[in-house]
Enzyme design. Structure first.
Site, short mmCIF file in Angstrom:
data_model
loop_
_atom_site.label_atom_id
_atom_site.label_comp_id
_atom_site.label_asym_id
_atom_site.label_seq_id
_atom_site.Cartn_x
_atom_site.Cartn_y
_atom_site.Cartn_z
N GLU A 74 9.32 -3.52 13.20
CA GLU A 74 9.00 -2.48 12.23
C GLU A 74 7.74 -1.74 12.67
O GLU A 74 6.64 -2.30 12.70
CB GLU A 74 8.79 -3.09 10.84
CG GLU A 74 8.63 -2.05 9.76
CD GLU A 74 8.62 -2.66 8.37
OE1 GLU A 74 9.17 -2.03 7.44
OE2 GLU A 74 8.04 -3.75 8.19
N SER A 116 5.45 -6.94 4.05
CA SER A 116 6.00 -7.29 5.35
C SER A 116 6.86 -8.54 5.26
O SER A 116 6.68 -9.38 4.36
CB SER A 116 4.87 -7.51 6.36
OG SER A 116 4.19 -8.72 6.09
N LYS A 140 -1.18 -7.74 -8.57
CA LYS A 140 -2.11 -7.73 -7.44
C LYS A 140 -1.80 -6.51 -6.59
O LYS A 140 -0.86 -6.49 -5.81
CB LYS A 140 -1.96 -9.01 -6.61
CG LYS A 140 -3.22 -9.40 -5.80
CD LYS A 140 -3.64 -8.43 -4.72
CE LYS A 140 -2.91 -8.66 -3.42
NZ LYS A 140 -3.49 -7.75 -2.34
N CYS A 171 9.97 1.40 3.65
CA CYS A 171 10.95 0.45 4.17
C CYS A 171 12.34 1.06 4.26
O CYS A 171 13.25 0.42 4.79
CB CYS A 171 10.98 -0.81 3.31
SG CYS A 171 11.50 -0.52 1.60
N PHE A 187 0.80 -1.22 0.00
CA PHE A 187 0.00 0.00 0.00
C PHE A 187 0.83 1.27 0.00
O PHE A 187 0.34 2.33 -0.39
CB PHE A 187 -0.93 0.03 1.22
CG PHE A 187 -0.23 0.37 2.52
CD1 PHE A 187 -0.01 1.69 2.88
CD2 PHE A 187 0.22 -0.63 3.38
CE1 PHE A 187 0.65 2.01 4.08
CE2 PHE A 187 0.87 -0.32 4.56
CZ PHE A 187 1.09 1.01 4.90
N GLU A 208 -5.27 -3.97 -1.57
CA GLU A 208 -6.69 -3.64 -1.55
C GLU A 208 -6.96 -2.31 -0.85
O GLU A 208 -8.06 -1.76 -0.95
CB GLU A 208 -7.49 -4.76 -0.87
CG GLU A 208 -7.15 -5.01 0.58
CD GLU A 208 -6.00 -5.98 0.77
OE1 GLU A 208 -5.95 -6.63 1.83
OE2 GLU A 208 -5.15 -6.11 -0.15
#
Length: 497
Positions: free
Chosen positions: A388, A239, A186, A294, A162, A189
């Site tokens: 994280e 992740s 993909k 990240c 995202f 969402e």
């Protein structure tokens, strides 16, 4: 999770129509329940996205297979002409694409624009691939020639997160397609609108139907991509927990997989650092993009007497006001999780120098805001120093010397990025050689390599071999064929021929 199940009937009219999958050059309805897509800035529902099934993946893969032969047989110099045109369209629609990111993700406009500009740079690199991938030829013996040519894999999958709705898809789309593959993407969402716009622009640029496809969804779609027998390679960014699962499942199905996971990036702050450069860069690294990247600085290892530098960092961070220089985090759940890390560290004995909890932006009370937060005297064993956080939070751990600081950095299971701020070239080299990270910065708070250098970390930040971007991505998205030729039977014969 930001998205919530939408009512099955009588849904209200949102700013954007229901998100659709993109298969075989057409936008088509998904086959699963719809989720609300929220604007993190004010909490409003702006669209709905389908949670597609494995059957939708089958349809997208079938479309990609039908398109593959014709696309793969198109010379690469012709394929990249589409990406020259596509790059121009990205420039044309820079403002529109940036504003879409602001709406669905929450970035401030300057950050959203920078994301689109990086997507343009990534597309530029794909346009250079004909010059980089030219086949190698050598006369290895009198009258004997060896050559190496690269061929696309077939249908490939890209699963993206995202936090960069436009940039991260461009880590894979331009290179993989320019090299002759067909793709099923993909998107997250949580931010599906930018991906749909990418598909429309690629079609406008002339990309043949079926070469690029989108299936919206969640876990079922990810698993179907990892399992599908006609998908040759899977890339993933997200992740570490999910990256490991994707890597195991994809490689278990004998696919190429490159899965980029999370990070816990350390910045080593030395007493001799340039005060202005260090404070501005470190504050920007920890709070830029709301810390939802990240490459964000999340642990500052302060070496020896650096209190004055820390005070300047706090002052710089304080200037990033939520709702102005600092956007929201992605969801109410993310906000609660980030604030929980801060509270637990404070209860564990750490000192909160700048507190971003309970941030409220007037007029945007429904938004998911966390202010910039700086916490001193954090112990290396605290969760906020090890896990994280993915928010605008900087944990400060103290170290007596550079070796103690490196020991703290090396102890992290992650290995995405590390930086050092110092005016000593020898010390900078010492840290760069010993940091356990795939990307290192010297007086750079966000050490992202520019093209053609590939992006990728070490340890639990990457699973698989190679990079998704830059020159080394060519190895991942293609396979090589070696051909040895001899036509002259009178040529001299030796052990090489």
């Amino acid at each position: 999770m930001q998205a919530t199940l939408a009512p099955p009937v009588h849904a209200p009219t949102h700013k954007y129509p229901d998100v659709r999958n993109y298969v075989g050059g057409q936008f088509v309805a998904g086959d699963g329940p719809l989720l609300d897509v929220l604007n993190p800035g004010d909490g409003s529902v702006i669209a709905r996205v389908p949670l597609s099934s494995a059957a939708a993946v089958d349809e997208a893969v079938a479309a990609a297979r039908r398109a593959f032969r014709g696309w793969a047989e198109t010379p690469i110099k012709e394929r990249v002409q589409i990406f020259y045109r596509y790059r121009a369209l990205l420039e044309r629609d820079l403002d529109e694409l940036s504003r879409l990111i602001v709406e669905e993700h929450g970035k401030v406009y300057s950050e959203a624009q920078a994301e689109v500009l990086k997507a343009i740079e990534l597309t530029e690199f794909a346009c250079s691939l004909p010059q980089i991938t030219a086949g190698e030829v050598m006369e290895v013996s009198k009258g004997v020639e060896c050559r190496v040519d690269r061929y696309p894999l077939g249908v490939v999958a890209s699963i993206v997160p995202f936090n960069f709705p436009t940039m991260v898809p461009h880590w894979t789309i331009p290179n993989a397609l320019a090299l002759g593959n067909c793709m099923v993407l993909k998107p997250s969402e949580l931010v599906p609108l930018s991906a749909a716009r990418i598909a429309a622009l690629l079609a406008e640029a002339g990309l043949p139907a079926g070469v690029f496809n989108i299936v919206n969804g969640a876990q079922e779609v990810v698993e179907a991509l990892c399992d599908h027998p006609d998908i040759q390679a899977v890339s993933f960014v997200g992740s570490t927990r999910v990256a490991m699962a994707v890597y195991r499942r994809g490689t278990g199905n004998l696919k190429r997989v490159l899965a980029l996971g999370g990070a816990k990036n350390h910045i080593l702050l030395m007493p001799d650092a340039d005060a202005e450069m260090a404070s501005s860069n470190i504050a920007a690294s920890m709070a830029g993009c709301t810390g939802q990247r990240c490459m964000a600085a999340s642990v500052l290892v302060a070496v020896a007497d650096t209190d004055a530098l820390i005070q300047r960092i706090v002052a710089q961070a304080r200037a990033a006001a939520p709702g102005e220089a600092l956007g929201p985090v992605i969801s109410a759940e993310a906000k609660a999780r980030i604030e929980r890390y801060i509270t637990e560290a404070e209860q564990g004995g750490a000192t909160v120098l700048l507190d971003g909890r309970n941030a409220i932006v007037p007029g945007l009370e429904g938004g998911f805001y966390v202010g910039p937060t700086v916490i001193d005297h954090v112990r290396p064993d605290m969760d906020i120093a090890r896990e994280e956080v993915f928010g605008p939070v900087l944990a400060i751990v103290r170290a007596a010397d550079v070796d103690g600081a490196l020991e703290i950095e090396n102890r992290s299971p992650y290995g995405n990025a590390a930086s050092v701020f110092t005016e000593s070239g020898g010390l900078a080299r010492y840290v760069a050689e010993r940091a356990s990270a795939g990307m290192v910065g010297v007086n750079v708070g966000v050490p992202v390599p520019r093209e053609p250098f590939g992006f990728g970390g070490w340890n639990d930040s990457r699973f698989g071999v190679g990079d998704l971007t830059g020159r080394s991505s060519i190895e991942f998205w293609t396979r090589s064929k070696k051909t040895t030729t001899k036509w002259n039977r009178e040529a001299g014969v030796n052990w090489m021929s």
